[in-house]
Design an enzyme around this catalytic site. Structure first.
Site, PDB file in Angstrom:
ATOM      1  N   ASP A  13       0.814  -1.223   0.000  1.00  0.00           N
ATOM      2  CA  ASP A  13       0.000   0.000   0.000  1.00  0.00           C
ATOM      3  C   ASP A  13       0.843   1.266   0.000  1.00  0.00           C
ATOM      4  O   ASP A  13       0.465   2.288   0.570  1.00  0.00           O
ATOM      5  CB  ASP A  13      -0.983  -0.018   1.182  1.00  0.00           C
ATOM      6  CG  ASP A  13      -1.723  -1.344   1.232  1.00  0.00           C
ATOM      7  OD1 ASP A  13      -2.161  -1.788   0.164  1.00  0.00           O
ATOM      8  OD2 ASP A  13      -1.827  -1.951   2.313  1.00  0.00           O
ATOM      9  N   HIS A  42      -4.025  -3.036  -6.182  1.00  0.00           N
ATOM     10  CA  HIS A  42      -3.318  -1.847  -6.673  1.00  0.00           C
ATOM     11  C   HIS A  42      -4.353  -0.814  -7.097  1.00  0.00           C
ATOM     12  O   HIS A  42      -5.221  -1.098  -7.916  1.00  0.00           O
ATOM     13  CB  HIS A  42      -2.422  -2.207  -7.868  1.00  0.00           C
ATOM     14  CG  HIS A  42      -1.209  -2.995  -7.472  1.00  0.00           C
ATOM     15  ND1 HIS A  42      -0.338  -3.519  -8.374  1.00  0.00           N
ATOM     16  CD2 HIS A  42      -0.731  -3.322  -6.249  1.00  0.00           C
ATOM     17  CE1 HIS A  42       0.638  -4.147  -7.725  1.00  0.00           C
ATOM     18  NE2 HIS A  42       0.414  -4.052  -6.436  1.00  0.00           N
TER      19      HIS A  42
HETATM   20  P1  IMP Z   1      -1.960 -13.011   3.195  1.00  0.00           P
HETATM   21  O1  IMP Z   1      -1.037 -12.464   2.156  1.00  0.00           O
HETATM   22  O2  IMP Z   1      -3.418 -12.836   2.825  1.00  0.00           O
HETATM   23  O3  IMP Z   1      -1.613 -14.419   3.563  1.00  0.00           O
HETATM   24  O4  IMP Z   1      -1.759 -12.130   4.522  1.00  0.00           O
HETATM   25  C1  IMP Z   1      -0.520 -12.127   5.221  1.00  0.00           C
HETATM   26  C2  IMP Z   1      -0.200 -10.720   5.712  1.00  0.00           C
HETATM   27  O5  IMP Z   1       0.112  -9.895   4.595  1.00  0.00           O
HETATM   28  C3  IMP Z   1      -1.350 -10.007   6.436  1.00  0.00           C
HETATM   29  O6  IMP Z   1      -0.792  -9.178   7.441  1.00  0.00           O
HETATM   30  C4  IMP Z   1      -1.984  -9.160   5.342  1.00  0.00           C
HETATM   31  O7  IMP Z   1      -2.655  -8.038   5.874  1.00  0.00           O
HETATM   32  C5  IMP Z   1      -0.752  -8.754   4.567  1.00  0.00           C
HETATM   33  N1  IMP Z   1      -1.032  -8.431   3.168  1.00  0.00           N
HETATM   34  C6  IMP Z   1      -1.215  -9.299   2.148  1.00  0.00           C
HETATM   35  N2  IMP Z   1      -1.421  -8.633   1.005  1.00  0.00           N
HETATM   36  C7  IMP Z   1      -1.359  -7.330   1.286  1.00  0.00           C
HETATM   37  C8  IMP Z   1      -1.459  -6.134   0.506  1.00  0.00           C
HETATM   38  O8  IMP Z   1      -1.636  -6.133  -0.695  1.00  0.00           O
HETATM   39  N3  IMP Z   1      -1.336  -4.950   1.179  1.00  0.00           N
HETATM   40  C9  IMP Z   1      -1.095  -4.921   2.503  1.00  0.00           C
HETATM   41  N4  IMP Z   1      -0.978  -5.994   3.263  1.00  0.00           N
HETATM   42  C10 IMP Z   1      -1.109  -7.201   2.672  1.00  0.00           C
HETATM   43 MG    MG Z   2      -2.730  -2.347  -1.805  1.00  0.00          MG
END
Ligand code: IMP
Ligand code: MG
Length: 332
Positions: A13, A42
């Site tokens: 982000d 995105h």
């Molecule tokens: P997962 O990728 O869904 O397995 O989540 C694992 C960690 O990565 C968590 O803390 C999510 O909030 C974070 N996370 C995964 N994708 C994003 C993203 O696109 N932006 C911000 N945090 C993410």
């Molecule tokens: Mg994002």
């Protein structure tokens, strides 16, 4: 630039979508290749409309740019079709034949897992889908009849494009501090390595073919889900400072903290950054809003950028001053 990689610096982000969309337009990119998976959103603004893209590369904003989903990526088929419809990119998007797919069961497993609840995963099922792939039991894109008209050998195509001097951008997803291997934040990480090297690897581009690694810093740091966030401030304070955000993908509150120069330097080194972008400078210094020239920035904003350059050892090539793709100071 013929081949550049965009990497998020912190926990995702940072505004990669905006930087990618600017480069797609300004540098007339030939290819944008998305890595990672559906868990990352995105954000791209086009003609006054906001797109939060989970599958389609952010470079879609340039109508001549070819869009590809990398061999190392995981495809969420319903989301893919939804976004292809939304962005009308049917004729210029392709999925690598060896990309794997996320199924409904993966999301159910993700949501049912107590460990994943503690980590605060997005619930899309990316972790379980990656596990399945490592077990060699995953379904690949080439095995899905409904993807037939989109499946191709993107790896050969991208390497041919580089041979022919085309401009290729590899889009990282999430941020370096969520790297499974390198962030030091395990287990509060995502299910893959999010570093520049891994982005190249997912796309099938060898390290010697990459010309630029562009790290995207936000002028403050945010994080969703659990895990450490150095210098974290309260939600109330974040609101006061104008830093409070909710996640583009899941709608959750983002936690926030001031920019950390030491961390920024570590991230630049491990990713081999050649340039950086600093986004949302207007949130730190409201007088920056919409500025397109460096000389128009207030002194304190110029000082901040100078400090980022000094502490990271990497030139700040792009500065974001508003949400639109063109709200940018381009210092290249
Ligand atoms: P997962 O990728 O869904 O397995 O989540 C694992 C960690 O990565 C968590 O803390 C999510 O909030 C974070 N996370 C995964 N994708 C994003 C993203 O696109 N932006 C911000 N945090 C993410
Ligand atoms: Mg994002």
């Amino acid at each position: 630039m013929p081949c550049a990689i965009i990497v998020g610096a912190f926990w995702g982000d940072e505004g990669k979508g905006k930087i990618i969309s600017y480069l797609a337009l300004k540098d007339k990119l030939d290819f944008c290749v998305r890595t990672g998976s559906v868990n990352a959103a995105h954000t791209v603004w086009k003609d006054g409309q906001k797109y939060a893209l989970h599958m389609v590369p952010a470079g879609f904003i340039n109508e001549k740019c070819l869009l590809r989903i990398a061999a190392g990526a995981n495809v969420h088929i319903p989301q893919f079709f939804k976004e292809v419809e939304l962005t009308q990119v049917h004729k210029r998007i392709g999925i690598d034949e060896n990309a794997s797919v996320i199924e409904e069961k993966h999301s159910a497993q993700d949501k049912a897992s107590a460990v994943n609840k503690g980590i605060g995963t997005t619930g899309w099922g990316v972790g379980p889908a990656v596990e399945e792939r490592a077990r060699r039991t995953a379904t690949l894109a080439k095995d899905m009849p409904e993807l037939k008209s989109y499946v191709m050998d993107t790896v050969t195509e991208i390497n041919d494009a580089l041979d022919n001097g085309k401009k290729v951008l590899l889009e990282g997803t999430q941020g370096f501090m969520l790297s499974l291997f390198l962030s030091g934040g395990y287990p509060f990480v995502t299910s893959r390595d999010t570093s520049a090297s891994a982005i190249a690897s997912e796309a099938g581009v060898g390290p010697t073919r990459v010309d630029d690694v562009i790290i995207v810093y936000k002028s403050f740091m945010t994080r969703v889900g659990a895990g450490p966030l150095p210098g974290e401030i309260t939600k109330e304070e974040a609101k006061e400072r104008g830093w409070f955000e909710t996640a583009a993908g899941t709608g959750r509150d983002r936690r926030s903290a001031p920019f950390n120069f030491e961390l920024a330097r570590k991230v630049a080194r491990i990713n081999g950054a050649t340039q950086s972008a600093v986004t949302k400078l207007d949130c730190l210094f409201p007088k920056c809003q919409g500025a397109r020239k460096f000389s128009d920035l207030p002194q304190e904003a110029k000082d901040f950028i100078a400090e980022v350059e000094k502490k990271t050892g990497v030139p700040v090539a792009l500065v974001g001053t508003g949400p639109g793709a063109l709200d940018i100071i381009d210092r290249r």
